[in-house]
Design a protein around this motif. Structure first.
Motif: not given
Length: 116
Positions: A26, A29, A31, A98-101, A103
């Motif tokens: 992914s 996601s 950053n 990242r922007t989601e778990i 992170f």
């Protein structure tokens, strides 16, 4: 996201190396790309980082010698290391924020040895 670091090796003082950190999964996601290093007996330290906008920051010990970059088309982060010194010897790790778990995702380390 999975990270695969490469590019370490043995180099003489004053030499250069380019580390790569290939991401899969992914990748949308991600950053921030970061490089850390850990020398024997020392704590892991942040070497450089680059965010999604391209802003970079560097540790004081590597400013002017190291350059961090990323190639979004290849989903890869890079650390160009010039004018290497023996004190740069360490295991280098890449990490993404990242922007989601989860992170934070770490890659495996790659050994950099600077020695004559």
């Amino acid at each position: 996201v999975q990270l695969q670091a490469s590019g370490g090796g043995l180099v003489q003082p004053g030499g250069s190396l380019r580390l790569s950190c290939a991401a899969s999964g992914s990748i949308f996601s991600i950053n921030v790309w970061e490089w850390y290093r850990q020398a024997p007996g020392k704590q892991r330290e942040l070497v450089a980082s680059i965010n999604k906008g391209g802003s970079t920051s560097y540790g004081d010990s590597v400013k002017g010698r190291f350059t961090i970059s990323r190639d979004r088309t290849k989903n890869t982060g890079f650390l160009q290391m010039n004018s290497l010194k023996p004190e740069d010897t360490a295991v280098y790790f890449c990490r993404v924020v990242r922007t989601e778990i989860p992170f934070f995702v770490w890659g495996q380390g790659t050994q950099v040895t600077v020695s004559s």
